[in-house]
Each structure stands twice: as structure tokens, then as C-alpha cells.
Design a protein around this motif. Structure first.
Motif, PDB file in Angstrom:
ATOM      1  N   ARG A 140     -17.954  28.393   8.675  1.00 58.11           N
ATOM      2  CA  ARG A 140     -18.877  27.992   7.605  1.00 58.11           C
ATOM      3  C   ARG A 140     -18.165  27.319   6.438  1.00 58.11           C
ATOM      4  O   ARG A 140     -18.763  26.522   5.709  1.00 58.11           O
ATOM      5  CB  ARG A 140     -19.669  29.225   7.127  1.00 58.11           C
ATOM      6  N   ARG A 141     -16.885  27.632   6.255  1.00 55.83           N
ATOM      7  CA  ARG A 141     -16.172  27.029   5.112  1.00 55.83           C
ATOM      8  C   ARG A 141     -16.148  25.498   5.216  1.00 55.83           C
ATOM      9  O   ARG A 141     -16.078  24.814   4.202  1.00 55.83           O
ATOM     10  CB  ARG A 141     -14.763  27.608   4.984  1.00 55.83           C
ATOM     11  N   TYR A 142     -16.224  24.977   6.444  1.00 58.53           N
ATOM     12  CA  TYR A 142     -16.158  23.518   6.597  1.00 58.53           C
ATOM     13  C   TYR A 142     -17.505  22.828   6.408  1.00 58.53           C
ATOM     14  O   TYR A 142     -17.592  21.603   6.501  1.00 58.53           O
ATOM     15  CB  TYR A 142     -15.507  23.166   7.946  1.00 58.53           C
ATOM     16  N   THR A 143     -18.541  23.615   6.094  1.00 60.06           N
ATOM     17  CA  THR A 143     -19.806  23.002   5.671  1.00 60.06           C
ATOM     18  C   THR A 143     -19.823  22.788   4.160  1.00 60.06           C
ATOM     19  O   THR A 143     -20.762  22.206   3.621  1.00 60.06           O
ATOM     20  CB  THR A 143     -21.010  23.882   6.054  1.00 60.06           C
ATOM     21  N   THR A 144     -18.787  23.264   3.463  1.00 55.98           N
ATOM     22  CA  THR A 144     -18.745  23.174   1.996  1.00 55.98           C
ATOM     23  C   THR A 144     -17.894  22.002   1.514  1.00 55.98           C
ATOM     24  O   THR A 144     -17.725  21.824   0.308  1.00 55.98           O
ATOM     25  CB  THR A 144     -18.153  24.467   1.391  1.00 55.98           C
ATOM     26  N   CYS A 145     -17.332  21.220   2.433  1.00 51.11           N
ATOM     27  CA  CYS A 145     -16.391  20.151   2.058  1.00 51.11           C
ATOM     28  C   CYS A 145     -17.129  18.953   1.467  1.00 51.11           C
ATOM     29  O   CYS A 145     -18.342  18.826   1.606  1.00 51.11           O
ATOM     30  CB  CYS A 145     -15.585  19.710   3.281  1.00 51.11           C
ATOM     31  N   ASP A 146     -16.355  18.064   0.849  1.00 57.55           N
ATOM     32  CA  ASP A 146     -16.950  16.871   0.241  1.00 57.55           C
ATOM     33  C   ASP A 146     -17.071  15.713   1.229  1.00 57.55           C
ATOM     34  O   ASP A 146     -17.336  14.582   0.842  1.00 57.55           O
ATOM     35  CB  ASP A 146     -16.155  16.444  -1.003  1.00 57.55           C
ATOM     36  N   VAL A 147     -16.840  16.002   2.509  1.00 57.88           N
ATOM     37  CA  VAL A 147     -17.125  15.037   3.582  1.00 57.88           C
ATOM     38  C   VAL A 147     -17.871  15.776   4.685  1.00 57.88           C
ATOM     39  O   VAL A 147     -17.711  16.991   4.835  1.00 57.88           O
ATOM     40  CB  VAL A 147     -15.830  14.405   4.165  1.00 57.88           C
ATOM     41  N   PRO A 148     -18.709  15.085   5.470  1.00 54.27           N
ATOM     42  CA  PRO A 148     -19.409  15.751   6.572  1.00 54.27           C
ATOM     43  C   PRO A 148     -18.419  16.323   7.581  1.00 54.27           C
ATOM     44  O   PRO A 148     -17.321  15.791   7.767  1.00 54.27           O
ATOM     45  CB  PRO A 148     -20.243  14.623   7.204  1.00 54.27           C
ATOM     46  N   LYS A 149     -18.813  17.411   8.240  1.00 55.94           N
ATOM     47  CA  LYS A 149     -17.917  18.094   9.174  1.00 55.94           C
ATOM     48  C   LYS A 149     -17.378  17.144  10.246  1.00 55.94           C
ATOM     49  O   LYS A 149     -16.212  17.210  10.639  1.00 55.94           O
ATOM     50  CB  LYS A 149     -18.658  19.267   9.826  1.00 55.94           C
ATOM     51  N   GLU A 150     -18.239  16.228  10.731  1.00 54.42           N
ATOM     52  CA  GLU A 150     -17.793  15.316  11.793  1.00 54.42           C
ATOM     53  C   GLU A 150     -16.759  14.302  11.302  1.00 54.42           C
ATOM     54  O   GLU A 150     -16.093  13.648  12.101  1.00 54.42           O
ATOM     55  CB  GLU A 150     -18.988  14.595  12.432  1.00 54.42           C
ATOM     56  N   LYS A 151     -16.606  14.178   9.977  1.00 54.44           N
ATOM     57  CA  LYS A 151     -15.600  13.259   9.424  1.00 54.44           C
ATOM     58  C   LYS A 151     -14.271  13.968   9.124  1.00 54.44           C
ATOM     59  O   LYS A 151     -13.310  13.328   8.694  1.00 54.44           O
ATOM     60  CB  LYS A 151     -16.133  12.626   8.129  1.00 54.44           C
ATOM     61  N   LEU A 152     -14.225  15.276   9.309  1.00 59.49           N
ATOM     62  CA  LEU A 152     -12.983  16.005   9.085  1.00 59.49           C
ATOM     63  C   LEU A 152     -11.966  15.627  10.160  1.00 59.49           C
ATOM     64  O   LEU A 152     -12.344  15.260  11.276  1.00 59.49           O
ATOM     65  CB  LEU A 152     -13.240  17.519   9.106  1.00 59.49           C
ATOM     66  N   PRO A 153     -10.673  15.714   9.858  1.00 56.92           N
ATOM     67  CA  PRO A 153      -9.664  15.271  10.826  1.00 56.92           C
ATOM     68  C   PRO A 153      -9.644  16.110  12.094  1.00 56.92           C
ATOM     69  O   PRO A 153     -10.031  17.278  12.099  1.00 56.92           O
ATOM     70  CB  PRO A 153      -8.346  15.411  10.054  1.00 56.92           C
ATOM     71  N   ARG A 154      -9.159  15.491  13.160  1.00 53.26           N
ATOM     72  CA  ARG A 154      -8.917  16.169  14.446  1.00 53.26           C
ATOM     73  C   ARG A 154      -7.406  16.285  14.711  1.00 53.26           C
ATOM     74  O   ARG A 154      -6.994  16.972  15.636  1.00 53.26           O
ATOM     75  CB  ARG A 154      -9.594  15.413  15.585  1.00 53.26           C
ATOM     76  N   ALA A 155      -6.616  15.578  13.929  1.00 55.55           N
ATOM     77  CA  ALA A 155      -5.143  15.648  13.947  1.00 55.55           C
ATOM     78  C   ALA A 155      -4.667  14.799  12.781  1.00 55.55           C
ATOM     79  O   ALA A 155      -5.356  13.870  12.363  1.00 55.55           O
ATOM     80  CB  ALA A 155      -4.569  15.122  15.255  1.00 55.55           C
ATOM     81  N   GLU A 156      -3.476  15.137  12.239  1.00 53.34           N
ATOM     82  CA  GLU A 156      -2.973  14.387  11.081  1.00 53.34           C
ATOM     83  C   GLU A 156      -1.460  14.233  11.137  1.00 53.34           C
ATOM     84  O   GLU A 156      -0.740  15.155  11.528  1.00 53.34           O
ATOM     85  CB  GLU A 156      -3.289  15.125   9.777  1.00 53.34           C
ATOM     86  N   SER A 157      -0.988  13.075  10.705  1.00 56.31           N
ATOM     87  CA  SER A 157       0.410  12.900  10.323  1.00 56.31           C
ATOM     88  C   SER A 157       0.556  13.394   8.884  1.00 56.31           C
ATOM     89  O   SER A 157      -0.447  13.643   8.200  1.00 56.31           O
ATOM     90  CB  SER A 157       0.802  11.423  10.404  1.00 56.31           C
ATOM     91  N   LEU A 158       1.797  13.494   8.409  1.00 61.21           N
ATOM     92  CA  LEU A 158       1.997  13.865   7.006  1.00 61.21           C
ATOM     93  C   LEU A 158       1.416  12.794   6.080  1.00 61.21           C
ATOM     94  O   LEU A 158       0.878  13.097   5.021  1.00 61.21           O
ATOM     95  CB  LEU A 158       3.489  14.073   6.718  1.00 61.21           C
ATOM     96  N   LYS A 159       1.493  11.534   6.508  1.00 63.83           N
ATOM     97  CA  LYS A 159       0.905  10.445   5.719  1.00 63.83           C
ATOM     98  C   LYS A 159      -0.599  10.653   5.551  1.00 63.83           C
ATOM     99  O   LYS A 159      -1.162  10.445   4.466  1.00 63.83           O
ATOM    100  CB  LYS A 159       1.180   9.099   6.383  1.00 63.83           C
TER     101      LYS A 159
END
Length: 258
Positions: A140-159
């Protein structure tokens, strides 16, 4: 001349730090040792006479719990604590849950170091078949973000961590610093490293060699343009800090079974 003080803190040891697994966005509490690290950190900061005005954390429990324990040890529980996913640990994608030493044995230490420490390399993305996918994205914490859940990352570099962190730094953290407030950011190894790269102008190559141990506060003294006026200071017993740095660096080394 130093005008502002900023403190960065990688959370205390978590359960998966102890097991040497990629934890990332899986929510873990602190280990027993991690609780002690956070309490010791708070006592050290109190002994050295520091006082904070506001604290920023990620929305992961180990970051929040560390802030609570530090503030309790300092007698500053009343301070505001502001939380954002933009301070979360780097998203390690398909690597989440895997053991670093086993991965080093399988893929080689250099490859694992690239995945862990490089600036531009993004690990393979997490997908719905991953054992921790639903645990993360149904939280549920990821429904509180300032971007929609489907726009949250699936993997990230440090950049990519720095790219999602900088708007929050500029819009929310910097104004508090410019008011003259002493800020503590209780976050994660990679979100703190990303900020250090930005503030200190560390090169993409050199950031791979910047290691932050758990529970060790980092003091940055900044001028009126938020430029460091002296090298970062890791506060505490320097011999213990060097041993803790080596422990973190050794996590990515292969340990063949006997």
C-alpha cells in the motif's frame, strides 16, 4: 566558509544485509545488530553536541526505524520526519533476493561489482514472475507516491536513482537547508551515494569506489551555494569505520563452498 551542515546516514544493518542478499525495495526491519548501530549512532551524535531540525527518510521500514532510534537516543523524538519513495534504495530488479557472494561465484566478482557499484549499468528488470514482485508492488505504501504505481521503476542504475532523487532534493530538502535547518537524511547506501556524487561532483568512475557502511553518520559542511567546503567526514571510531567499509566491499566477493 561553512554555512550549512547536512548529515547522511545509511540505515543500520537489515536482516538481508546480514544474509548478504540484494534487499532493495523488499521491506525489511533492522537486525539486532542494526538496532544497536542506530542507537550507537544517535548516542555518538548526542555526545558530539549535534542537534537536528528535520529528518528525511525513504518509505522503507529500515530507513524509518533507523531515524526513530537515532532520534530517541538523542532525545529528539519530537522532530518532524518526512518520508518519500524518492529516497528509497536503488531498485535492483531481477537481482532482488539473490545472494551477492553466490552471484559472484556464478557470474564473476567484476560483473557483480558492476551491478552493485557502477553508475550507468542497470540490472535486469523485475517482472511478474519474480518471487518478490507482488510483495513490492501490492504494498500500500506505493499507492502514496507522487507518480502512478505503474510508472515506478522495475530496475535502476545509480544514475537513475539520482535522476528520481534530484527533483525531491531540490524541491523539498534544499529549501529546509536554506532556512538554516540542520538536516538528517536517513536513507540507503545507494541513495546516499547518489547524493554524494551530486554534491561532491564525484566522477562516474570514482563513485564505484565510494562505500558507506551501515549506521555511520556522514557529515557534509556546505557553503551558501551548497558546495562542500571540506571532504566528507564519517563520524566515529575510524578503525571501526574502515573495518565496516571492508565488510561491505567483501559482500560482493565469491566465497566458494568448502
Amino acid at each position: 566558509m561553512s554555512k550549512y551542515k547536512l548529515f547522511l546516514l545509511r540505515h543500520g544493518e537489515g536482516a538481508w544485509n546480514k544474509e548478504n542478499r540484494f534487499c532493495s525495495w523488499v521491506d525489511q526491519k533492522l537486525s539486532v545488530d542494526g538496532v544497536k548501530e542506530a542507537q550507537d549512532c544517535g548516542r555518538l551524535l548526542k555526545q558530539q553536541g549535534y542537534q537536528f531540525d528535520i529528518v528525511f527518510t525513504s518509505i522503507l521500514s529500515r530507513s524509518i526505524q533507523t531515524a526513530w532510534l537515532v532520534l530517541e537516543a538523542m532525545g529528539q523524538e519530537w522532530l518532524p520526519v518526512v518520508k518519500s519513495w524518492r529516497l528509497n534504495e536503488r531498485h535492483y530488479g531481477a537481482l532482488i533476493g539473490l545472494n551477492r557472494a553466490e552471484m559472484a561465484l556464478q557470474h564473476g566478482e567484476d560483473k557483480v561489482k558492476l551491478w552493485r557499484r557502477s553508475y550507468n549499468i542497470t540490472p535486469p528488470p523485475i517482472d511478474e514472475s519474480h518471487p518478490y514482485f507482488l510483495e513490492i508492488y501490492n504494498d500500500r505504501r506505493y499507492t502514496t507516491c507522487d507518480v502512478p504505481k505503474e510508472k515506478l521503476p522495475r530496475a535502476e542504475s545509480l544514475k537513475e536513482v539520482l535522476d528520481r532523487l534530484l527533483p525531491y532534493w531540490n524541491s523539498t530538502v534544499v529549501p529546509e537547508i536554506r532556512k538554516g535547518k540542520t538536516v538528517l537524511i536517513s536513507a540507503h547506501g545507494n541513495s546516499c551515494r547518489a547524493l554524494l556524487k551530486h554534491l561532491e561532483g564525484v566522477s562516474a568512475e570514482d563513485i564505484a569506489n565510494v562505500t558507506l557502511p551501515t549506521g555511520i553518520p556522514v557529515l557534509l559542511e556546505l557553503d551558501e551555494n551548497l558546495q562542500p567546503v571540506k571532504p566528507r567526514q564519517l563520524l566515529g571510531d575510524q578503525a571501526k569505520i574502515q573495518a565496516a567499509i571492508k565488510k561491505v566491499e567483501d559482500q560482493g566477493k565469491a566465497k566458494p563452498s568448502a
